[in-house]
Design an enzyme around this catalytic site. Sequence first.
Site, PDB file in Angstrom:
ATOM      1  N   THR A   1     -24.953  13.464  24.282  1.00 40.73           N
ATOM      2  CA  THR A   1     -24.163  13.949  23.133  1.00 40.73           C
ATOM      3  C   THR A   1     -24.727  15.494  24.116  1.00 40.73           C
ATOM      4  OG1 THR A   1     -26.348  15.705  22.292  1.00 40.73           O
ATOM      5  CG2 THR A   1     -25.022  13.464  20.915  1.00 40.73           C
TER       6      THR A   1
ATOM      7  N   ASP B   1     -28.582  10.837  32.224  1.00 45.43           N
ATOM      8  CA  ASP B   1     -29.543   9.924  31.913  1.00 45.43           C
ATOM      9  C   ASP B   1     -29.042   8.513  31.474  1.00 45.43           C
ATOM     10  OD1 ASP B   1     -28.150   9.978  29.312  1.00 45.43           O
ATOM     11  OD2 ASP B   1     -29.630  10.451  28.041  1.00 45.43           O
TER      12      ASP B   1
ATOM     13  N   HIS C   1     -15.493  34.032  30.106  1.00 43.29           N
ATOM     14  CA  HIS C   1     -16.357  34.855  29.452  1.00 43.29           C
ATOM     15  C   HIS C   1     -17.734  34.976  29.761  1.00 43.29           C
ATOM     16  CE1 HIS C   1     -12.600  35.695  26.531  1.00 43.29           C
ATOM     17  NE2 HIS C   1     -12.551  35.491  27.839  1.00 43.29           N
TER      18      HIS C   1
ATOM     19  N   CYS D   1     -25.222  13.577  29.349  1.00 46.58           N
ATOM     20  CA  CYS D   1     -25.991  11.836  28.441  1.00 46.58           C
ATOM     21  C   CYS D   1     -25.586  11.936  27.043  1.00 46.58           C
ATOM     22  CB  CYS D   1     -26.725  13.395  27.989  1.00 46.58           C
ATOM     23  SG  CYS D   1     -27.527  14.623  26.868  1.00 46.58           S
TER      24      CYS D   1
END
Length: 153
Positions: free
Chosen positions: A67, A8, A98, A65
């Site tokens: 975060t 973004d 994993h 973005c």
Amino acid sequence: MKVSIASDHAGFKLKKIVLKNLITDGYDVLDRGTYVEVSCDYPDFAEKAAYDVVDGISDFAILICGTGLGMNYAANKIPGIRAAQCCDLYSARLSREHNNANVLTFGARIVGDGLAIEIVNTFLKSKFQGGRHQVRIDKITSIENKYINFKRV
């Protein structure tokens, strides 16, 4: 290996840096936007890049973005996506080894340019270990399939 990348407005500058590094390292990269640093909605771009993975257009997607959280939430709504938000190398490695993550998300306001490149490199070079981890992935897929057409009454 083909990688879709999207951001973004908050991740736009970092996306350009990561994109350049991926191309330099020889990856085939599909840029799914945003293409300008104007306020926009992260779900629009998360969906485009993540769908490339489930559609077989790309092997992996990288979403950036502010975060990494919003992109992560949006991508994980798509059946077949296992998006991992990673802010460190350990999480990036284990998300692949994993959890067989196929989408990487992180935040431009959380990680710096150098660390972002290291996280991407670690994620893309790590291999799924299978075995007992596959059993857990199968259980996640089972849960996903159980609720795929769920409608609240």
